[in-house]
Design a protein around this motif. Sequence first.
Motif, short mmCIF file in Angstrom:
data_model
loop_
_atom_site.label_atom_id
_atom_site.label_comp_id
_atom_site.label_asym_id
_atom_site.label_seq_id
_atom_site.Cartn_x
_atom_site.Cartn_y
_atom_site.Cartn_z
N UNK A 1 0.83 -1.20 0.00
CA UNK A 1 0.00 0.00 0.00
C UNK A 1 0.87 1.25 0.00
N UNK A 2 1.91 1.26 0.83
CA UNK A 2 2.81 2.42 0.87
C UNK A 2 3.47 2.63 -0.49
N UNK A 3 3.91 1.55 -1.13
CA UNK A 3 4.52 1.66 -2.45
C UNK A 3 3.54 2.19 -3.48
N UNK A 4 2.30 1.72 -3.44
CA UNK A 4 1.28 2.21 -4.37
C UNK A 4 1.00 3.69 -4.16
N UNK A 5 0.94 4.11 -2.91
CA UNK A 5 0.69 5.53 -2.63
C UNK A 5 1.84 6.39 -3.16
N UNK A 6 3.07 5.92 -3.00
CA UNK A 6 4.23 6.66 -3.51
C UNK A 6 4.19 6.74 -5.04
N UNK A 7 3.85 5.63 -5.69
CA UNK A 7 3.78 5.62 -7.15
C UNK A 7 2.68 6.56 -7.65
N UNK A 8 1.56 6.60 -6.93
CA UNK A 8 0.50 7.54 -7.29
C UNK A 8 0.99 8.98 -7.19
N UNK A 9 1.77 9.27 -6.16
CA UNK A 9 2.29 10.62 -5.98
C UNK A 9 3.22 11.01 -7.12
N UNK A 10 4.07 10.09 -7.55
CA UNK A 10 5.05 10.38 -8.60
C UNK A 10 4.42 10.40 -9.99
N UNK A 11 3.60 9.39 -10.29
CA UNK A 11 3.13 9.19 -11.65
C UNK A 11 1.68 9.59 -11.89
N UNK A 12 0.94 9.87 -10.82
CA UNK A 12 -0.48 10.18 -11.00
C UNK A 12 -1.25 8.91 -11.23
N UNK A 13 -1.90 8.81 -12.35
CA UNK A 13 -2.74 7.66 -12.67
C UNK A 13 -1.90 6.40 -12.83
N UNK A 14 -2.28 5.33 -12.13
CA UNK A 14 -1.62 4.04 -12.28
C UNK A 14 -2.69 2.97 -12.50
N UNK A 15 -2.28 1.86 -13.10
CA UNK A 15 -3.15 0.69 -13.23
C UNK A 15 -2.46 -0.45 -12.51
N UNK A 16 -3.26 -1.27 -11.82
CA UNK A 16 -2.71 -2.32 -10.98
C UNK A 16 -3.21 -3.70 -11.39
N UNK A 17 -2.33 -4.66 -11.35
CA UNK A 17 -2.70 -6.06 -11.54
C UNK A 17 -3.33 -6.57 -10.25
N UNK A 18 -3.91 -7.76 -10.29
CA UNK A 18 -4.27 -8.41 -9.03
C UNK A 18 -2.99 -8.69 -8.22
N UNK A 19 -3.20 -9.00 -6.95
CA UNK A 19 -2.08 -9.33 -6.06
C UNK A 19 -1.95 -10.85 -6.00
N UNK A 20 -0.72 -11.32 -5.99
CA UNK A 20 -0.43 -12.75 -5.93
C UNK A 20 0.49 -13.03 -4.76
N UNK A 21 0.27 -14.18 -4.15
CA UNK A 21 1.16 -14.64 -3.08
C UNK A 21 2.03 -15.74 -3.64
#
Length: 165
Positions: free
Chosen positions: A19-39
């Motif tokens: 979540x922290x990484x996604x928030x940082x990427x949103x701050x830098x790049x604006x709009x992002x698209x995400x895949x599902x999460x895998x374990x």
Amino acid sequence: MAKIYISLGSNIEPQRYLLAGLQELLTIFGDISCSPVYESESVGFKGDNFLNMVVSAHTLLPVEAVIASFKAIELQHGRLPGAKKFASRTLDLDLLLYDDLICNTPVILPRPEILTNAFVLWPLAELAPALVHPTAGKSYAQLWAEYDKSRQKLWPVAIDFGLLA
């Protein structure tokens, strides 16, 4: 403007750090698209399972600046400088693709792990199934269909980060 694909992974408080990484990427790049999460089980060492995903974004930044921003994000979120490659980590951000650029410096692109690690290929195939790998010449959906799925254990997990709402 370049389209980039980024691999995110964590096995230390993974939901928190993804979540922290996604928030940082949103701050830098604006709009992002995400895949599902895998374990997945750890690869190359014995450790806790990882959560992994792939994100796409657009950027005007050159490759060097993108990589520097990823390293800064990792350090800001507990990654130790000079940490071993095969070790537990709070957050791992890797540039997988920068448009169809093929290069060896400052990093190897396309990232070799795309073709060898299920935890990179499957989410990339989910996010960009029709996109063609610049050197393999096959779509990511086709590469995933041909991948030997017995090599690495991987399964989808339902996580709603709630940050894109």
